[in-house]
Design an enzyme around this catalytic site. Structure first.
Site, short mmCIF file in Angstrom:
data_model
loop_
_atom_site.label_atom_id
_atom_site.label_comp_id
_atom_site.label_asym_id
_atom_site.label_seq_id
_atom_site.Cartn_x
_atom_site.Cartn_y
_atom_site.Cartn_z
CD GLN A 90 -17.42 0.89 17.08
OE1 GLN A 90 -17.04 -0.31 17.28
NE2 GLN A 90 -17.55 1.22 15.90
NE ARG A 106 -11.09 -0.84 8.13
CZ ARG A 106 -9.87 -0.87 8.32
NH1 ARG A 106 -9.42 -1.44 9.23
NH2 ARG A 106 -9.36 0.31 8.10
CB CYS A 107 -18.86 -3.61 6.49
SG CYS A 107 -20.17 -4.74 7.23
CD GLU A 158 -17.71 0.92 7.74
OE1 GLU A 158 -17.75 1.06 9.13
OE2 GLU A 158 -18.46 1.20 7.14
#
Ligand SMILES: Cc1cc2nc3c(=O)[nH]c(=O)nc-3n(C[C@H](O)[C@H](O)[C@H](O)COP(=O)(O)OP(=O)(O)OC[C@H]3O[C@@H](n4cnc5c(N)ncnc54)[C@H](O)[C@@H]3O)c2cc1C
Lengths: 809, 287
Positions: A240, A387-388, A763
């Site tokens: 990522q 996802r945050c 997110e």
């Protein structure tokens, strides 16, 4: 029709710029199986690596015998820590300032830990040989409970204690126990305690956000190819943050950074799982150096779930103080954070608990105190932002539960309690008690719109009736109404306080306009499904007036893309999106000079108009961006260099603060513990909306992950440290069947400091969705005396709640 | 998740399949749809030198109705159980149960023979077959024999089938007209095995239960054929008391183990709830 006859609206529409629900350009490839993922990479003579993993959660490794494994036909090498030690690669630094074993160095600290790396000509031989590596373990006492760990005399990390057995100083200050990693304090302790002691009402609860896992569809993997002739290492991987990986590889391997090319090809979902550095990456590189051949490593699903980066596992003890009419006066939180065997959290360096200090949420809380205590246990390392943005979902869950707990204590409606405590529109930019400056917001408008859209008052009437029916024995179902108003902090972040391993968290974009008026843009980020190629082209289209369809987006190749810190923490749009707009504006500035020259007027006498510069007051005299592009390459313009390119490195002045109002209605079967989601309404305010369709898709996906986490998904361990949920049979991933219909909605409060006002949205649904589903479950049982129970709300836990409340007669 | 090596065989008749089994003894296993076996092989929990693929054996395919008996070939897929008009008419509970197995992808390939032969207490078909009083035809070196489903299951993964036998057909007596039926299953998600499942068939004549058959799934190491529960209903009006007695008797016969779905007490409670629902639904369908 030509440029003369099109209306301005038509010209704008042709660009498919910001605000257009342009179809995702990526999907043509993805839906036809034409993606190119790490496991699709095949190189001549490529070898495969497979791990021998520890069956024990805590054991000494007495000896490793590789003799039988080496006899398997096709096996080339079996690497152990002993082989890596001379290169200094048997341990590697983590993003959190700790270090982590690449291969077991004398002991193992969690089940599934990497012990040896078998390299063979094919996957089957590697797997066969891995079975034959004989490891002699001596079991050690296992510590899985973080509270126990802080009392235990079992030392997990002998490398972090001195000769007297005392904990040495850690990356984040003094440690008070060998299994203690750090204590991070924010806000005002004494002032908060004073508020608590004087308050009319104090509600107190332990809020546990259980351990789970991002579980992307594609697992982690890499292919390393060391070219011994050129001295160049090419590393493909599920990264990522490809540039950060390049720098890290250079620092730990000693290979000069210009000799390393890192490529993130298509990535099949990341959700934070692909931020960190894993043993497999290092081993594939070492194996390629040792063998001189390309080496591939791809983990399987069980390995993914048990060894690469879990998320959450925060025990958040909270106290919230209020006046008797519900005005919150103070918030106190003490979190015990289970980090597993190594501290491999992916957080900006100065934030060992991420942005947990956003835990005052959407509320104007004058005084607050937060302490987070990191702890070693015999579990897998990780603690990634699933996802945050770093620990924001933990913070949102905490405050949104505490609000509900307070509402119960005050015997108040939780919607009203929120309303009277929201930060008001005119308070922005708002300084929070825990140190953040919220950029913009209009919470009351969003909240009222949400309540009205779902018919909140009517729902409460229906619920009251249902409770009566239940008590009268007419139904065995209970209705729950889940409320959440969340505020995120995303877009890390300003270089002055955000870095990862010393790398400032700016991001970048480089745009090159081709002579015929099309373009390529390269960014320091990397899409994992978010649709960057679609949306970033839209930003450029709106900024410089070339159609999005004529703009190619490229990310993930460190030899070509400008340096950036990658994609996670909803930072792509806030940071790289801003860089994109800024780079485009540089192009437009030069285009203005070219246009003025071509139109034979002064630079200041032309003005921008959708896709062209026109002479002020004479709109029929103009040069389109396409014409300007050509001129940039074929005209000698005095005082201007040829070409039309720009690069921008954007250091954001602040984070962005997306927010949203979510409402879930569900029905619980008290007898079986099943919960049926009746409806889910999600209002998101992510500032300027670049592509509404992509936003909707992101919200649907994120809500479905939130559903999973809240209702069943967990990484559970038994007391021996065995992973109980290592396959998708037990690790809950909802199918279309379990996934409810979502109603999406929005308000738009642009970020005042972002060039296009966008805040990031990918997110939000996970951050807001988890408390919303969980609050709905809690709400169903509120009339029967439930204050707090723990996620995930799977059938048996819901059943147990009902049972504990005496609802089974 | 990579299986160990094996030799692959693909015979086209039952006799050849049996002789390969005979030749290699417990080194060999047949493979039908592979949706129980392959996961075990990938986990290296099943390791065999020889894999005998049954898919080319036509004699193991097809569904037929002859007289009062429906015969289903072992290689009939679970998907075919759902789409067969013959079954829908003659034994509709099969479709109701098959729809609750796994997910469509699994059902396209997974077979009924594999499901009943596997011996996994989580499989739905064994309990159903016990409820229906089906019998299994087995072919081995010594010829063919038939074993009642109610006698077939000995313990988890242990059945009355000999290592050298192949399960070839399932015979099901067609229930009398007017028989009510229901298959009820609680699971955590699509693609999950049962937390508890129950199959119920019953007939009501003149307001009283003239016949009842109840079996439950994943509540012991074999399917639970609850004879006492059926007996509790027999000859009685299907009122609360009778159903309550039947449910108690059935739960008495279960012996679930705790797992990620929940502890024993939860499973027993859920089992009683869904059994009651199944009896209610079956009763509402009886005519
Ligand atoms: C994700 C998932 C979810 C599932 N959920 C469910 C569920 O909810 N309910 C359920 O009932 N099942 C479920 N299953 C199992 C599925 O129905 C399998 O297809 C079935 O259990 C086995 O049938 P098969 O044809 O795939 O057999 P195989 O996997 O090929 O074989 C299973 C075993 O039976 C033996 N065998 C197969 N055929 C014969 C034969 N004719 N004679 C003798 N021995 C034979 C094999 O040697 C092997 O030991 C699930 C499977 C998966 C992968």
């Amino acid at each position: 029709m030509n440029e003369q006859t099109l209306t301005p609206e038509q010209r704008a529409a042709n660009l498919k710029g910001m605000g257009s629900s342009r179809k995702r350009v990526e999907d043509v490839r993805f839906t036809q199986g034409k993606g190119n993922y790490v496991d699709d990479i095949k190189l001549d003579g490529m070898l495969f690596g497979d791990f021998v993993r520890s069956p024990y959660a805590h054991a000494r490794v007495v000896s490793i015998n590789t003799e039988e494994a080496m006899k398997v036909p096709g096996v080339v090498a079996v690497l152990t820590a002993e082989d890596l030690a001379p290169l200094g690669l048997h341990w590697m630094p983590t993003l959190a300032g700790d270090k982590q074993m690449v291969l077991a160095d004398g002991k193992v600290l969690f089940q599934g830990q990497e012990v040896a790396f078998v390299v063979a000509e094919d996957r089957y031989a590697a797997a066969d040989a891995a079975e034959l590596v004989e490891v002699d373990y001596e079991e050690l006492p296992v510590v899985v409970d973080p509270f126990e760990a802080l009392k235990s005399d079992v030392v997990l990390r002998e490398d972090t204690v001195d000769e007297n057995g005392n904990a040495t100083e850690g990356a984040h200050g003094p440690r008070n126990h060998p299994n203690h990693i750090f204590t991070w304090e924010q806000g005002e302790k004494e002032a908060t305690e004073a508020v608590l002691s004087e308050a009319d009402v104090v509600a107190e609860e332990m809020v546990y956000y259980h351990r789970t896992h991002p579980c992307p569809l594609e697992t982690c993997g890499s292919v390393a190819s060391m070219d011994k002739v050129t001295g160049k290492l090419t590393l493909w991987g599920t990264f990522q943050a490809p540039h950060a990986i390049r720098t890290v590889v250079s620092l730990i391997s000693g290979i000069a950074e210009h000799n390393i090319r890192v490529i993130s090809p298509d990535i099949g979902g990341g959700f934070g799982n692909k931020v960190g550095a894993y043993a497999g990456y290092v081993c594939s590189v070492v194996a390629s150096i040792v063998t001189g051949k390309p080496v591939k490593w791809v983990e399987d699903r069980m390995e993914n779930l048990m060894s690469t980066a879990f998320a959450r596992d925060y025990w958040m003890k909270g106290k919230i103080a209020a006046t008797k009419d519900g005005k919150i006066t103070g918030l106190w939180c003490h979190t015990t954070a289970d980090h597993g065997g190594f501290d491999a959290c992916a957080d900006p360096t100065k934030f060992p608990a991420g942005f947990m200090n956003i835990c005052t949420g959407s509320y104007d809380i004058p005084t607050a105190y937060l302490a987070v205590e990191g702890v070693y246990t015999n579990k897998a390392p990780g603690g990634v932002a699933y996802r945050c943005s770093f620990r924001v979902t933990e913070a949102a869950y905490f405050i949104e539960r505490m609000i509900e707990v307070l509402a119960i204590k005050l015997n108040m409606d939780a919607a009203e309690l929120r309303r009277i405590n929201f930060i008001k529109k005119d308070q922005f930019p708002y300084q929070s008690a825990l140190g953040w400056e919220y950029d913009s917001g209009d919470y009351h408008t969003a909240w009222d719109k949400a309540l009205e859209s779902v018919g909140y008052d009517k729902l409460r009437v229906e619920q009251a009736q249902q409770i009566e029916d239940f008590k009268a024995g007419k139904t065995r179902k209970l209705m729950g109404i889940g409320l959440t108003h969340f505020t995120e902090i995303v877009g890390a972040g300003p270089v002055k306080n955000c870095d990862i391993l010393g790398l400032g968290m700016f991001d970048s974009c480089e745009i090159r306009i081709h002579p015929t008026g099309s373009a390529i843009a390269r960014l320091g980020t990397i899409s994992q499904g978010q649709g960057h190629a679609t949306t970033f082209a839209q930003i450029i289209a709106s900024e410089i007036g070339l159609p999005a369809d004529d703009i190619t987006l490229e990310e993930g190749d460190t030899d070509t893309a400008p340096y950036g810190l990658g994609t996670y923490g909803s930072r792509s749009t806030p940071v790289a999106g801003a860089a994109t707009a800024m780079a485009a504006r540089k192009i437009r500035a030069k285009a203005q000079m070219i246009a003025a020259y071509l139109l034979e007027v002064h630079d200041d006498d032309v003005e921008w108009d959708i896709d062209r510069f026109a002479v002020k007051g004479a709109p029929e005299r103009f040069k389109t961006m396409k014409e300007i592009a050509f001129a940039a390459y074929n005209q000698a313009i005095p005082g201007l260099e040829p070409g039309l390119e720009a690069v921008s490195y954007y250091d954001p002045p602040n984070m962005t603060y997306p927010f949203g109002a979510y409402i879930c209605v569900l029905d619980i079967d008290v007898d079986t513990g099943e919960a049926d989601i009746r409806s889910f309404y999600a209002l998101d305010d992510c500032g300027t909306r670049i592509n509404p369709m992509i936003i909707e898709g992101q919200v649907h996906g994120g809500l479905t992950e939130a559903l999973a986490i809240a209702m069943g998904q967990e990484i559970a361990y038994d007391e021996m440290g065995n992973v109980k949920t290592g396959t998708l049979m037990d690790f809950f991933i909802p199918t279309a069947w379990e996934t409810p219909n979502y109603i999406t909605d929005h308000t738009t409060t642009p970020s005042p400091h972002h060039p296009i006002g966008a805040k990031g949205v990918g997110e939000s649904p996970n951050v807001g969705g988890v408390p919303c589903f969980s609050n709905a479950v809690h709400d169903a049982f509120r009339p029967f005396g439930l204050t707090q129970t723990h996620m995930p709300h799977d059938h048996w836990r819901i059943w147990k709640t009902a049972n504990d409340l005496g609802l089974h007669g | 998740m990579i299986p160990a090596g094996f030799e692959y065989h693909r015979p086209s008749d039952i006799a050849s399949a049996v002789s390969i089994l005979q030749e290699h003894g417990d080194e060999a296993r047949v493979i039908a749809g592979g949706h129980s076996l392959i996961p075990m092989m990938k986990l290296r929990m099943a390791d065999m030198g020889h894999l005998i693929d049954l898919q080319d054996i036509d004699a193991l395919k097809g569904i037929s109705l002859m007289g009062d008996t429906v015969t289903i070939g072992a290689m009939v897929t679970q998907h075919e159980l759902i789409t067969s008009a013959t079954l829908a008419n003659a034994v509709p509970i099969i479709k109701e149960a098959a729809l609750l197995i796994a997910d469509p992808q699994v059902r396209y390939v997974g077979t009924v023979g594999g499901n009943v032969a596997n011996g996994d207490p989580g499989n739905d078909m064994p309990g159903l077959m016990q409820c229906l009083n089906a019998s299994y035809e087995l072919s081995g070196p010594d010829g063919t024999r038939t074993v009642a489903a109610r006698e077939f299951y000995e313990a988890a993964y242990f059945t009355a089938r000999d290592d050298e036998e192949i399960l070839t057909r399932i015979h099901i007596p067609v229930p009398a007209a007017g028989t009510g039926y229901a298959y009820e299953k609680q699971k955590r998600k699509i693609g999950d095995y049962a937390t508890a499942a129950s199959a119920v068939m019953l007939r009501v004549v003149d307001g009283v239960c003239a016949e009842a058959s109840i079996a439950m799934t994943n509540l012991a190491d074999t399917p639970v054929f609850a004879e006492a529960a059926s007996a509790a209903l027999y000859g009685r009006a299907l009122d609360d008391a009778a159903i309550g007695d039947a449910v108690s008797a059935a739960i008495e016969a279960t012996d679930p183990v705790a797992d990620n779905r929940g502890p024993v007490e939860f499973k027993k409670h859920v089992a009683s709830v869904i059994l009651r629902r199944a009896i209610d639904r079956a009763a509402s369908r009886a005519s």
